[in-house]
Scaffold this motif. Structure first.
Motif, PDB file in Angstrom:
ATOM      1  N   LYS A 100      23.840  -4.587  17.581  1.00 44.36           N
ATOM      2  CA  LYS A 100      22.487  -4.096  17.295  1.00 44.36           C
ATOM      3  C   LYS A 100      22.578  -3.028  16.215  1.00 44.36           C
ATOM      4  O   LYS A 100      22.848  -1.867  16.504  1.00 44.36           O
ATOM      5  N   PRO A 101      22.372  -3.405  14.961  1.00 45.74           N
ATOM      6  CA  PRO A 101      22.460  -2.401  13.897  1.00 45.74           C
ATOM      7  C   PRO A 101      21.293  -1.426  13.971  1.00 45.74           C
ATOM      8  O   PRO A 101      20.192  -1.781  14.391  1.00 45.74           O
ATOM      9  N   THR A 102      21.547  -0.223  13.555  1.00 43.61           N
ATOM     10  CA  THR A 102      20.468   0.768  13.508  1.00 43.61           C
ATOM     11  C   THR A 102      19.606   0.487  12.273  1.00 43.61           C
ATOM     12  O   THR A 102      20.026  -0.217  11.346  1.00 43.61           O
ATOM     13  N   ASP A 103      18.422   1.063  12.262  1.00 47.68           N
ATOM     14  CA  ASP A 103      17.566   0.937  11.087  1.00 47.68           C
ATOM     15  C   ASP A 103      18.248   1.514   9.852  1.00 47.68           C
ATOM     16  O   ASP A 103      18.128   0.968   8.752  1.00 47.68           O
ATOM     17  N   ASP A 104      18.982   2.612  10.043  1.00 47.03           N
ATOM     18  CA  ASP A 104      19.701   3.220   8.917  1.00 47.03           C
ATOM     19  C   ASP A 104      20.768   2.280   8.363  1.00 47.03           C
ATOM     20  O   ASP A 104      20.968   2.193   7.150  1.00 47.03           O
ATOM     21  N   THR A 105      21.449   1.568   9.246  1.00 46.17           N
ATOM     22  CA  THR A 105      22.464   0.602   8.810  1.00 46.17           C
ATOM     23  C   THR A 105      21.814  -0.522   8.013  1.00 46.17           C
ATOM     24  O   THR A 105      22.310  -0.897   6.941  1.00 46.17           O
ATOM     25  N   LYS A 126      20.083  -8.139  11.469  1.00 47.38           N
ATOM     26  CA  LYS A 126      18.853  -7.828  12.216  1.00 47.38           C
ATOM     27  C   LYS A 126      18.761  -8.682  13.480  1.00 47.38           C
ATOM     28  O   LYS A 126      18.232  -8.247  14.499  1.00 47.38           O
TER      29      LYS A 126
END
Length: 88
Positions: free
Chosen positions: A5-10, A55
């Protein structure tokens, strides 16, 4: 599907990297460095599709796997136009 689960920043960083590669591709093209322009344009697309896959929690260790997954997850399902795969 993995538990990634990538972060929004990633995800934003991945898109920024794609945008940077595209900007360099445009400059290289402008100066007649067509081989380098093509390479940078390819990497721009690669980083963008990697972000789209991330995503969904999907990551891959090779370009072939990444492009194949994009085709399977988005092109074959008509989320992106069929000609997209050929253009990559």
């Amino acid at each position: 599907m993995s538990d990634y689960k990538p972060t929004d920043d990633t995800l934003k960083a991945m898109i920024r990297k794609a945008e940077e590669k595209l900007a360099v591709a445009k400059k290289d093209f402008e100066y007649g460095y067509y081989g380098d322009a093509a390479s940078r344009a390819y990497y721009s697309v690669f980083h963008a599709i990697s972000a789209v896959l991330a995503k969904k929690g999907l990551t891959y260790s090779s370009h072939t796997q990444t492009i194949g997954a994009f085709n399977r997850e988005f092109v074959k399902k008509d989320i992106f136009p069929r000609h997209t795969y050929r253009k990559i």
